[in-house]
Design a protein around this motif. Structure first.
Motif, short mmCIF file in Angstrom:
data_model
loop_
_atom_site.label_atom_id
_atom_site.label_comp_id
_atom_site.label_asym_id
_atom_site.label_seq_id
_atom_site.Cartn_x
_atom_site.Cartn_y
_atom_site.Cartn_z
N SER A 244 0.88 -1.25 -0.11
CA SER A 244 -0.05 -0.17 -0.02
C SER A 244 0.91 1.06 0.00
O SER A 244 2.02 1.26 0.15
N GLY A 245 0.12 2.27 -0.45
CA GLY A 245 0.69 3.80 -0.29
C GLY A 245 -0.07 4.70 -0.03
O GLY A 245 -1.41 4.33 -0.38
N PHE A 246 0.21 5.89 0.06
CA PHE A 246 -0.77 7.10 -0.02
C PHE A 246 -0.36 8.46 -0.56
O PHE A 246 0.94 8.61 -0.40
N VAL B 143 -7.57 4.64 15.96
CA VAL B 143 -6.92 4.63 14.68
C VAL B 143 -7.75 3.88 13.66
O VAL B 143 -8.32 2.91 13.98
N ALA B 144 -7.51 4.32 12.58
CA ALA B 144 -7.91 3.57 11.16
C ALA B 144 -6.91 3.33 10.28
O ALA B 144 -6.30 4.11 9.90
N LEU B 145 -6.63 2.30 9.76
CA LEU B 145 -5.59 1.70 8.89
C LEU B 145 -6.26 1.47 7.74
O LEU B 145 -7.22 0.53 7.41
N ALA B 146 -5.71 2.32 6.46
CA ALA B 146 -6.50 1.75 5.10
C ALA B 146 -5.36 1.05 4.39
O ALA B 146 -3.96 1.67 4.32
N GLY B 147 -5.45 -0.05 3.88
CA GLY B 147 -4.44 -0.77 3.21
C GLY B 147 -5.01 -2.05 2.10
O GLY B 147 -6.22 -2.38 2.26
N TYR B 148 -4.34 -2.07 1.25
CA TYR B 148 -4.91 -3.24 0.20
C TYR B 148 -4.11 -4.62 1.27
O TYR B 148 -3.37 -5.26 0.74
N LEU C 191 -8.11 -7.77 -4.32
CA LEU C 191 -9.40 -6.78 -4.13
C LEU C 191 -9.13 -5.65 -4.94
O LEU C 191 -8.27 -4.99 -5.21
N PRO C 192 -10.27 -5.02 -5.56
CA PRO C 192 -10.08 -3.81 -6.40
C PRO C 192 -9.97 -2.49 -5.62
O PRO C 192 -9.81 -1.34 -6.09
N ALA C 193 -10.30 -2.48 -4.07
CA ALA C 193 -10.23 -1.40 -3.33
C ALA C 193 -9.57 -1.83 -1.99
O ALA C 193 -9.66 -2.89 -1.63
N PRO C 194 -8.93 -0.79 -1.12
CA PRO C 194 -8.61 -0.94 0.06
C PRO C 194 -9.45 -1.02 1.14
O PRO C 194 -10.64 -0.93 0.83
N THR C 195 -9.22 -1.93 2.16
CA THR C 195 -9.85 -2.22 3.37
C THR C 195 -9.54 -1.27 4.71
O THR C 195 -8.35 -0.89 4.45
N THR D 65 -14.20 7.27 5.74
CA THR D 65 -13.99 6.06 4.80
C THR D 65 -13.64 6.51 3.49
O THR D 65 -12.80 6.03 2.89
N GLU D 66 -14.37 7.55 3.04
CA GLU D 66 -14.21 8.14 1.88
C GLU D 66 -12.80 8.79 1.68
O GLU D 66 -12.10 8.63 0.47
N ARG D 67 -12.37 9.58 2.61
CA ARG D 67 -11.09 9.89 2.58
C ARG D 67 -10.14 8.99 2.32
O ARG D 67 -9.10 9.04 1.78
N ALA D 68 -10.00 7.96 3.47
CA ALA D 68 -8.99 6.99 3.51
C ALA D 68 -8.82 6.28 2.17
O ALA D 68 -8.04 5.76 1.66
#
Length: 582
Positions: free
Chosen positions: A388-390, A457-462, A468-472, A568-571
């Motif tokens: 993952s990255g951002f 905290v919330a972690l966004a990642g593949y 999968l087509p989107a991060p969780t 969620t949308e931002r992440a």
């Protein structure tokens, strides 16, 4: 008339003097055909008029129909007599059999070992004295006026066939109508120039025969046949000598390679719109049979994809019309390059949609997984590793983990966006990537200052890499602002993560980034609990961004946490799939 006949005969005697002295048998070759079926049909027809018809397979792969065998002298006389009486084609000639490889006519016999027919004729009587010794026969060259006259005598079918041959070799692009206008003349001149002839724009009899014969040889070698695929609603000329029908697998019709030819064909047929067309364009480029090197072109009406590497090459051509997506793929190995190039000419020129229908998805039984992935049966190209990255800048710079970047031939963002390494720090495990073409991300990282222990905290990642087509999103809490041994620059989380999450942003409830998840590593043989994770803190992130020349963005003042949907949308919008390809 006898005077001219004798002179004509003498010229042929001069031409084949060496043949008579070196060979004990000869044939009068009257025709050659590209396929055995055609040759047998013609041999059978000639056998109704002549008792000495012979048929041979030639070294070129064609099939010759001849009369004989004779001794060389008799062959010359026989040729002159039959041509004079218009019983055989005007371009018939005496052959010594060097190009004959095996007999196919008469059926069940070997014409090569047949006894000679007839006896040698006496030398021809010359009724007009020749002042000098006879010279070898040289075929006269047609003048431009003679070429025009011979062209005018062509039938409409022959004129269209000549245009087709010019189109086959890439010199003509207009419709096949038999009308020799300015476009046809220009294509004739281009062919003449390319083949070392004077570019007059009027082809001689010999030049017309040359291009038709060369085209027919290629057609015979490829076994080109017009295939009407009713189920897919496609009509196309395919190289049946190289491929054969294998199976349906909607939206594909597979033609496998035949006899180790190294060539495959896939027809494509499905209902769809512009969005489906663009989706197919992206999907095909994930296949192993579509290498990344090569030209690509996409518009609202269709696309082409050319791919090539050291082991395979392919061309994909797809059109969208009337709510139907139709096209084809030709796939070949390097050793089949010449055959593939010629097959593509025929396929490009002949492809058309018919019947107003697409391949029925229910034509064959597919399980749920295959229906979700329309590429069932076709191997999808997979990256060596994905993490993952951002986004950290308005032009699309991305921060990620160096774990992703080991021995990569290429690096991509979100599967197909090429990127390069701008900065890398192996000690902190952080790297900055820059897309080859600037992007415009919807959200970029806003960094938090002085996070407090206990913050949710919330972690966004593949988490599952590219599956999968989107991060969780994974939720946890900040346990400490340093490592287990008091290390600075990292923080500890109470959060369960997977390898694909590494490089993802860790955010607080206000949407501010507290750090980047780094890969879990065991030290001194100790295995940490599954809910223990670590992040590179904001200080470490800002340091690598400064090295890369990327100015970090500070957190906007927010008095309250974001609603869950906004967080969620931002992440999701900020997080990027980073892939390493071999």
């Amino acid at each position: 008339m006898p005077k001219y006949l004798s002179l004509f005969t003498l010229l042929f005697w001069s031409l084949f003097a060496s043949l008579a002295s070196a060979q004990d048998r000869a044939w009068v070759q009257i025709e050659a055909r590209p396929t055995l079926a055609q040759a047998e049909e013609r041999a059978r027809a000639y056998a109704g008029a002549f008792s000495d018809v012979a048929g041979f397979r030639m070294a070129s792969g064609w099939y010759a129909i001849a009369l004989g065998p004779y001794d060389p002298d008799t062959a010359l006389s026989r040729l002159a007599q039959l041509r004079r009486d218009n019983l055989i084609p005007a371009d018939s000639f005496v052959a010594n059999g060097e190009q004959y490889r095996g007999g196919f006519w008469p059926l069940g016999q070997d014409p090569m070992s047949a006894p000679l027919n007839g006896a040698a004729l006496p030398p021809p009587v010359v009724t007009a004295p020749l002042a000098t010794a006879p010279q070898p026969f040289v075929e006269p060259v047609e003048t431009l006026q003679q070429a025009r006259r011979s062209e005018q005598a062509l039938s409409p079918e022959a004129r269209r066939d000549l245009q087709s041959a010019l189109k086959w070799f890439g010199f003509y692009e207009a419709s096949i109508d038999g009308a020799f206008g300015r476009g046809t003349r220009a294509s004739m001149a281009a062919w003449q120039a390319a083949n070392g002839h004077e570019p007059t724009g009027v082809m001689t009899t010999k030049q017309r025969a040359q291009i038709i014969t060369e085209r027919d040889l290629v057609v015979a070698e490829l076994g080109l046949q017009t295939i009407t695929e009713e189920e897919a609603g496609i009509e196309i000329s395919l190289p049946i000598a190289l491929v054969e029908f294998d199976h349906y697998e909607p939206p594909f019709v597979h033609f496998a390679e035949k006899d180790g030819s190294g060539v495959r064909v896939v027809l494509i047929s499905e209902p769809g719109d512009g969005a489906a067309l663009r989706g197919l364009y992206d999907i095909l480029q994930t296949l192993e049979v579509v290498p990344q090197n090569g030209a690509r072109s996409l518009n609202d009406r269709g696309f082409t994809i050319d791919g090539r590497d050291g082991t395979i090459a392919s061309r994909s051509v797809v059109q969208l019309s009337g709510g139907l997506i139709k096209g084809y793929m030709l796939i070949w190995k390097p050793e089949a390059e010449d055959k593939a190039r010629n097959a593509l000419k025929a396929m490009d020129a002949s492809f058309k949609t018919i019947g107003g229908r697409a391949l029925d998805p229910g034509l064959v039984s597919l399980d749920d997984a295959q229906r979700r992935n329309l590429l069932a049966g076709m191997e999808v190209r997979r990256p060596k590793i994905s993490r993952s990255g951002f986004f950290v800048s308005a032009t699309g710079d991305v921060i990620t983990t160096t774990e992703t970047l080991q021995s990569c031939a290429r690096i991509t963002l979100d599967r197909n966006i090429e990127a390069t390494i701008t900065a890398q720090d192996d000690s902190s495990g952080l790297a900055v990537l820059t897309p080859v073409k600037p992007l415009a991300p919807r959200f970029i990282a806003e960094f938090a200052d002085s996070p407090r222990i206990g913050t949710e905290v919330a972690l966004a990642g593949y988490s599952y890499e590219d599956a999968l087509p989107a991060p969780t999103l994974t939720f946890g809490a900040l346990e400490d602002t340093k490592g287990l041994a008091g290390e600075a620059g990292i923080a500890r989380l109470s959060l369960s993560s997977l390898p694909g999450d590494a490089g993802g942003p860790v955010m607080n409830g206000k949407g501010a980034v507290l750090g980047m998840l780094i890969p879990a590593t065991a030290t001194d043989g100790r295995v940490l609990p599954g809910e223990v994770s670590f992040v590179a803190d904001v200080t470490s992130i800002k340091a690598i961004l400064n090295r890369a020349g990327v100015a970090p963005v500070q957190q906007a003042t927010r008095a309250a946490p974001l609603p869950p949907s906004d967080l969620t949308e931002r992440a999701m919008s900020m997080t990027v799939l980073v892939s390493c390809w071999e």
